[in-house]
Design a protein around this motif. Structure first.
Motif: not given
Length: 281
Positions: A84-94, A96-100, A180-183
């Motif tokens: 699981t990782s919380i990161t920022g997009t190109k347009d600065l949106q946070q 939440n991603l989960t990778l299996r 994949l979930a946004f704020s």
């Protein structure tokens, strides 16, 4: 004689005890000199004089030198793991991603893995490279593109992550972006945008419907005007005869309508005809 027999028995027991002790020591030594590797696993051997041996032992029974060599068993079967990782997009949106991941160690590189990372190699490597690849990949896309180009993003993450895992002797059988979930603020903004788009489409439909109704009214008015013009021309060319014909046709329609009514009776007589209205009572 009895003394001789007792002495012989004591010697026999002594020899038997020595033989039993020898067999026990031999069995213990033999048992300490072999080890089993189960199916789906491999063993990395550590030698006190040579260090980690360069080749892993696969399934079966193997020999070792007691007190000098010791094996470490590694599981070669594919195992799952989620990152699981919380990161920022190109347009600065946070986001939440989960990778299996489905992973296993590269059996040919097990000695290297054992020397540099140890039996818990997956705990040491996968979370680190997973977050690294996710952050580097997501930063190339805007938030909306993560939704519309999700398959492309997942493939790019899988390709980059397989390459990074291979550097550490880890084989990734499968990589999938499962969550994949946004704020909450961005999710509300997306919902408001969708509502606005739906309202715009509805307004566009209403405007289009009004234009179609207006065009239909214009066409109907033009048809009525053309009909009136044709009637006027026919009246001018045919004279009163056309008016009389229209009057007769209208009277005929009225008479046919009244004749089908149950409350009206038709009485022919002489030069005149009578239609009597009868009440329901």
């Amino acid at each position: 004689l009895a003394l001789v027999m007792a002495q012989a028995a004591a010697n026999a027991l002594t020899n038997l005890a020595r033989a039993a002790i020898g067999l026990g020591v031999g069995a213990t030594a033999l048992n300490s000199s072999i080890y089993d590797v189960d199916g789906g696993t491999a063993a990395v051997m550590f030698d006190r004089f040579q260090g980690v041996l360069p080749k892993a032992s696969l399934e079966g029974t193997h020999f070792l030198i007691p007190f000098i060599q010791s094996p470490t068993i590694y599981d070669l079967r594919t195992r799952p793991r989620s990152i699981t990782s919380i990161t920022g997009t190109k347009d600065l949106q946070q986001v939440n991603l989960t990778l299996r991941l489905l992973f296993r160690p590269d059996v040919d590189r097990l000695p290297e893995i054992h020397m540099t990372r140890g039996p818990d190699y997956d705990e040491r490597v996968l979370p680190s490279i997973g977050n690294e690849v996710l952050k580097a990949t997501v930063a190339q896309y805007e938030a909306e593109q993560l939704l519309t180009l999700r398959a492309e993003v997942s493939d790019q993450v899988a390709t980059a992550l397989r390459k990074r895992a291979n550097d550490f002797g880890i084989v990734l059988e499968d990589v999938a972006l499962t969550h994949l979930a946004f704020s909450s603020e961005y999710s509300k903004a997306i919902e408001a945008k969708q509502v606005s788009q739906q309202e715009a489409e509805r307004s566009k439909f209403i405007v289009l419907k009004s234009e179609q109704e207006r065009e239909a009214a214009i066409i109907r008015a033009e048809g009525e005007s053309e009909s009136a013009r044709l009637i006027s021309q026919a009246t001018k060319s045919a004279g009163p005869a056309l008016v009389e014909l229209r009057r007769i046709e209208a009277a005929r329609e009225v008479a046919e309508t009244l004749s089908r009514s149950r409350n009206v009776m038709y009485l022919p007589g002489g030069n005149s005809q009578m239609l009597l209205g009868l009440s329901g009572n």
